[in-house]
Write an enzyme that holds these catalytic residues in place. Sequence first.
Site, short mmCIF file in Angstrom:
data_model
loop_
_atom_site.label_atom_id
_atom_site.label_comp_id
_atom_site.label_asym_id
_atom_site.label_seq_id
_atom_site.Cartn_x
_atom_site.Cartn_y
_atom_site.Cartn_z
N GLU A 424 0.82 -1.19 0.00
CA GLU A 424 0.00 0.00 0.00
C GLU A 424 0.86 1.25 0.00
O GLU A 424 2.03 1.22 0.43
CB GLU A 424 -0.92 0.00 1.23
N GLU A 617 -10.84 -3.58 -2.52
CA GLU A 617 -10.35 -4.87 -2.03
C GLU A 617 -10.80 -5.01 -0.59
O GLU A 617 -10.73 -4.05 0.18
CB GLU A 617 -8.83 -4.95 -2.13
#
Length: 685
Positions: A424, A617
């Site tokens: 991320e 997600e």
Amino acid sequence: MNDDDSLRHDLDPQSDHSSDYLPHPHHSSHPIQPQQSHPQPQPQARRPRGFAATAAGSAGPTSPSSTPTTNKGKREREKEKERTKLRERLRRSITSRMLAGLRQYGNFPLPARADMNDVLAALAREAGWVVEPDGTTYRHSPPPSQMAAAYQNPMGMRSVESPVSSGVKATNPSSMARIDESLSPASLDSVVIGERDTTATATATATVTAATNNSVECLEMEAGDQLMHHLSNSISSGDHGIPTTALAYVPLYAALATGFINSYCQLVDPEGLRQELAHVQSLNIDGVVVDCWWGIVEGWSPQKYVWSGYRALFNIVREFKLKLQVVMAFHEYGRSESGDALIALPQWILEIGKKNPDIFFTDREGRRNTECLSLGIDKERVLQGRTGVEVYFDFMRSFRTEFDDLFTEGLISAVEIGLGASGELKYPSFSERMGWRYPGIGEFQCYDRYLQQSLQKAAKLRGHSFWARGPENAGEYNSRPHETGFFCERGDYDSYYGRFFLHWYAQSLIDHADSVLSLASLAFDETKLIVKVPAVFWWYKTTSHAAELTSGYYNPTNQDGYSPIFEVLKKHLATVKFVCSGPQISSQDNEALADPEGLSWQVLNLAWDRGLTVAGENALSCYDREGCMRIVEMVKPRNDPDRHHFSFFVYQQLSPLVQGTICFPELGFFIKCMHGESAEDLVSC
């Protein structure tokens, strides 16, 4: 024209100025007495309109002897006009606030010039009613008797006292039948009928009738616009009033469990992989997501890339004709019970780190985090003659060259670029190996030598060299904001130094994303790029947003920390993949002042407002029905007036889907909702 001619002109009913009902001021100041032998007709009295009609009817014919009464009636009419204007302004202000609240907090798809009919129709549809363009309202497939009753009283409304209207109440729909049927639907909401007495009702009806007679063309145009608006809503809404977004098809991908590729880049258990892909195909899932680990492919020697295991894996995916997304994973994965990483960074990187540990992120205590490389070496040639971004670029370019055939035939539809911890775009501020536990605020990760040099340079350019340091009162990994001097209410985070440091800290992350994405665009040409954005929602209800600050997002209540990042992603045409948190807020979340919905609202709307493509997600804890339905609501906002929805969604879990140990029982229903096949069931949830 002399005075006599002027007088005759004023009194002539056929004159061009016959609409001027009152005499000229000059004539009124010099009245001409009529001759007895030649009596002159009296000026034609002005026909009263609106609320004055009732008063004029009761006053009788105008005569010279009733001048004081006429003047008094005129003043009363003027006062009544002012009161009517005041009530109308008040009504419009209340309507404006209602529309704003429904749009902002309820996601109601109300048009820019909505009226109360639009509000009632939207509320009725939200409650499960069907609202026809002509106003007929009923439940799904009612019997004829119920349909007639529904037409007379569409929503079973009661008169509700408005706290602002000073005694003016909402009207029961049955009283609407007394209003002139020639009115357009759009004009009905402009009638304000008080329940105080019948006189007010009569005067309101007279006003509406007079207004209709005076502006028939305008009302017809407004009615036409209103009808077209309702027809367009009926067409754009699915069957039975189902929002278009609920019917939208959102491709669903399944993240393949890590473990099919070993540390030597060999495919293990190909039969198990085939069973997994067959199960994915049977569930009508569109494709799979595969992590390509840097620590495996370039694991032993620099620029020695081994792709054989991934080649075998991709060939099997091709057999099942599934779409494929790949992740350039530049971070480590997991930890075993002994503390070793399941998939570590390349061994040659770790060897360099033993001699130069500053290539890793470092906290204030000097502890190194080997989860990923520090942003400070993006432009430092400390990796055997290469910079950090050059290492990433060489890896991506090797992948693109190796699998050129898969790109050419369109099997690989998108590439996700890992930009930080867990893949991320963030700093590794919440590392469990460092002792962090939810909902700790985490720690700043900027104490390696290279980031400290960058901070010193920024402080010197600002003219305050003594600011070249990290905050000393920011607590530790598991601190709460109010326990620190930096993140507490009115803390140092909002001081001159605090704003300087946080801006530099966040900008370093943004510059890293810009540099890596620039090279990724070169490596993958026109292939869609994806960037995963974390959901740091704990302490979101505080003023400092401490957890977001330590992760690299300068997003306190008085700042917008996501727009600068989204500008960079828009520059490279990247898709924002947001991590969705499904479960409801727990007691622990309440103590942490968490607000996942508030954060999601901010991130998604900012991304959509800038024209970015958004995907999602799930977090690894989202497996129950309730949590997944919350995700569906986020993927397809039910009442978004712009009909936004995710471009795709990635479903991930720790074990393979075929084992069914963690997969929630309603997975099939979840997939149908994503594909728009269970829209009616979704709306009823």
